[in-house]
Design a protein around this motif. Structure first.
Motif, PDB file in Angstrom:
ATOM      1  N   THR A   1       6.597   8.633   2.531  1.00 18.97           N
ATOM      2  CA  THR A   1       5.169   8.842   2.312  1.00 18.97           C
ATOM      3  C   THR A   1       4.488   8.960   3.673  1.00 18.97           C
ATOM      4  O   THR A   1       4.751   8.168   4.570  1.00 18.97           O
ATOM      5  CB  THR A   1       4.573   7.663   1.524  1.00 18.97           C
ATOM      6  OG1 THR A   1       5.258   7.548   0.280  1.00 18.97           O
ATOM      7  CG2 THR A   1       3.092   7.861   1.268  1.00 18.97           C
TER       8      THR A   1
ATOM      9  N   VAL B   1       1.828   8.455   6.469  1.00 21.54           N
ATOM     10  CA  VAL B   1       0.851   7.408   6.776  1.00 21.54           C
ATOM     11  C   VAL B   1       0.135   7.771   8.071  1.00 21.54           C
ATOM     12  O   VAL B   1       0.660   8.500   8.902  1.00 21.54           O
ATOM     13  CB  VAL B   1       1.529   6.017   6.908  1.00 21.54           C
ATOM     14  CG1 VAL B   1       2.104   5.566   5.587  1.00 21.54           C
ATOM     15  CG2 VAL B   1       2.596   6.020   7.972  1.00 21.54           C
ATOM     16  N   ARG B   2      -1.076   7.252   8.216  1.00 16.65           N
ATOM     17  CA  ARG B   2      -1.867   7.472   9.426  1.00 16.65           C
ATOM     18  C   ARG B   2      -1.695   6.286  10.364  1.00 16.65           C
ATOM     19  O   ARG B   2      -1.343   5.184   9.922  1.00 16.65           O
ATOM     20  CB  ARG B   2      -3.350   7.615   9.064  1.00 16.65           C
ATOM     21  CG  ARG B   2      -3.674   8.813   8.214  1.00 16.65           C
ATOM     22  CD  ARG B   2      -5.169   8.875   7.891  1.00 16.65           C
ATOM     23  NE  ARG B   2      -5.745   7.590   7.488  1.00 16.65           N
ATOM     24  CZ  ARG B   2      -5.698   7.088   6.255  1.00 16.65           C
ATOM     25  NH1 ARG B   2      -5.084   7.759   5.300  1.00 16.65           N
ATOM     26  NH2 ARG B   2      -6.254   5.941   5.965  1.00 16.65           N
ATOM     27  N   ALA B   3      -1.963   6.508  11.618  1.00 18.76           N
ATOM     28  CA  ALA B   3      -1.906   5.420  12.593  1.00 18.76           C
ATOM     29  C   ALA B   3      -2.973   4.390  12.252  1.00 18.76           C
ATOM     30  O   ALA B   3      -4.124   4.729  11.996  1.00 18.76           O
ATOM     31  CB  ALA B   3      -2.132   5.958  14.003  1.00 18.76           C
ATOM     32  N   GLY B   4      -2.583   3.131  12.180  1.00 18.76           N
ATOM     33  CA  GLY B   4      -3.502   2.060  11.880  1.00 18.76           C
ATOM     34  C   GLY B   4      -3.681   1.789  10.395  1.00 18.76           C
ATOM     35  O   GLY B   4      -4.382   0.854  10.016  1.00 18.76           O
ATOM     36  N   GLN B   5      -3.080   2.592   9.536  1.00 16.07           N
ATOM     37  CA  GLN B   5      -3.206   2.382   8.086  1.00 16.07           C
ATOM     38  C   GLN B   5      -2.383   1.168   7.684  1.00 16.07           C
ATOM     39  O   GLN B   5      -1.248   1.008   8.104  1.00 16.07           O
ATOM     40  CB  GLN B   5      -2.686   3.624   7.350  1.00 16.07           C
ATOM     41  CG  GLN B   5      -2.647   3.469   5.849  1.00 16.07           C
ATOM     42  CD  GLN B   5      -2.026   4.695   5.176  1.00 16.07           C
ATOM     43  OE1 GLN B   5      -1.883   5.741   5.771  1.00 16.07           O
ATOM     44  NE2 GLN B   5      -1.673   4.530   3.914  1.00 16.07           N
ATOM     45  N   PRO B   6      -2.965   0.247   6.869  1.00 11.16           N
ATOM     46  CA  PRO B   6      -2.183  -0.913   6.423  1.00 11.16           C
ATOM     47  C   PRO B   6      -1.070  -0.481   5.475  1.00 11.16           C
ATOM     48  O   PRO B   6      -1.272   0.376   4.619  1.00 11.16           O
ATOM     49  CB  PRO B   6      -3.202  -1.801   5.717  1.00 11.16           C
ATOM     50  CG  PRO B   6      -4.357  -0.924   5.416  1.00 11.16           C
ATOM     51  CD  PRO B   6      -4.339   0.208   6.384  1.00 11.16           C
ATOM     52  N   LEU B   7       0.114  -1.048   5.658  1.00  9.30           N
ATOM     53  CA  LEU B   7       1.261  -0.738   4.811  1.00  9.30           C
ATOM     54  C   LEU B   7       1.441  -1.781   3.718  1.00  9.30           C
ATOM     55  O   LEU B   7       1.810  -1.454   2.598  1.00  9.30           O
ATOM     56  CB  LEU B   7       2.538  -0.658   5.652  1.00  9.30           C
ATOM     57  CG  LEU B   7       2.511   0.331   6.825  1.00  9.30           C
ATOM     58  CD1 LEU B   7       3.804   0.252   7.600  1.00  9.30           C
ATOM     59  CD2 LEU B   7       2.264   1.735   6.330  1.00  9.30           C
TER      60      LEU B   7
ATOM     61  N   ASP C   1       0.810  -1.214   0.000  1.00  9.89           N
ATOM     62  CA  ASP C   1       0.000   0.000   0.000  1.00  9.89           C
ATOM     63  C   ASP C   1       0.850   1.273   0.000  1.00  9.89           C
ATOM     64  O   ASP C   1       0.425   2.294  -0.522  1.00  9.89           O
ATOM     65  CB  ASP C   1      -0.932   0.011   1.219  1.00  9.89           C
ATOM     66  CG  ASP C   1      -1.956  -1.107   1.143  1.00  9.89           C
ATOM     67  OD1 ASP C   1      -2.345  -1.474   0.022  1.00  9.89           O
ATOM     68  OD2 ASP C   1      -2.348  -1.626   2.193  1.00  9.89           O
ATOM     69  N   VAL C   2       2.024   1.249   0.603  1.00 11.25           N
ATOM     70  CA  VAL C   2       2.912   2.415   0.649  1.00 11.25           C
ATOM     71  C   VAL C   2       4.143   2.061  -0.171  1.00 11.25           C
ATOM     72  O   VAL C   2       4.901   1.177   0.184  1.00 11.25           O
ATOM     73  CB  VAL C   2       3.299   2.764   2.105  1.00 11.25           C
ATOM     74  CG1 VAL C   2       4.230   3.952   2.135  1.00 11.25           C
ATOM     75  CG2 VAL C   2       2.060   3.037   2.927  1.00 11.25           C
TER      76      VAL C   2
END
Length: 197
Positions: A147, A149-155, A141-142
């Motif tokens: 980049t 990223v938000r806390a809890g966002q899947p990488l 995803d990243v």
């Protein structure tokens, strides 16, 4: 005939005189001229305390010449030491650079201060995430460094057979309520923790 002879002699003598002047000037500006200038400075009205190497100012010498590094020694005069200032800048350098001085004072700064800066992340806060089991990245995803990223966002999504079997074993033991099943469920939970799940 005499006139043409004088023209030829003048044409040959001019380059010879130019070359002679050039080499005489180079020789006069060589190390001998520097030594003469230094000895003249030593005999001037100023009293020389010591001679020092500009590259190593802490190393002092009794007479002019060259330092062990090959640098020309510079005199330190008595009147320079009496001023009490630790830093002395040549007035020509001050003029060329446009240096301005002001007395130091303590005061509050304005609330907004615009300064040039480079924003970077704190490398001490960087974390390395390593898998404790062999696996394959099935989705990323990243993709680019730095980049946001938000806390809890899947990488990324991983496919790890060791993780899948441990999760399935723990899920199967959740349905059982016998004493043996409870002990096996605790062991399966510890296995999940060892695998980092």
């Amino acid at each position: 005939m005499k006139r043409s002879l004088w023209i030829v002699i003048a044409a040959l003598a001019a380059p010879a005189l130019l070359a002679l002047g050039f080499f005489a000037g180079r020789r006069a500006a060589g190390p001998e001229a520097q030594r003469t200038a230094l000895s003249a400075a030593a005999t001037s009205s100023k009293r020389v305390l010591y001679w020092y190497d500009p590259m190593l100012p802490t190393q002092h010498f009794d007479r002019p010449g060259r330092s062990p590094m090959g640098m020309q020694l510079v005199p330190k005069y008595a009147d320079e030491a009496a001023t009490g200032t630790g830093v002395r800048i040549d007035p020509r350098t001050v003029q060329n650079l446009g240096i301005r001085t002001a007395p130091v004072e303590s005061r509050a700064l304005a609330r907004d201060l615009a300064v040039p800066a480079t924003v970077s992340w704190d490398l001490r806060e960087a974390r390395t995430v390593s898998a404790r089991a062999a696996g394959i990245v099935t989705r990323l995803d990243v993709r680019a460094p730095y980049t946001a990223v938000r806390a809890g966002q899947p990488l990324a999504a991983l496919l790890a057979p060791a993780w899948s079997s441990a999760i399935d074993e723990y899920a199967a033991l959740m349905q059982s309520h016998s004493a043996d099943a409870l002990a096996l469920r605790a062991a399966a939970g510890r296995r999940l923790e060892v695998l980092g799940l």
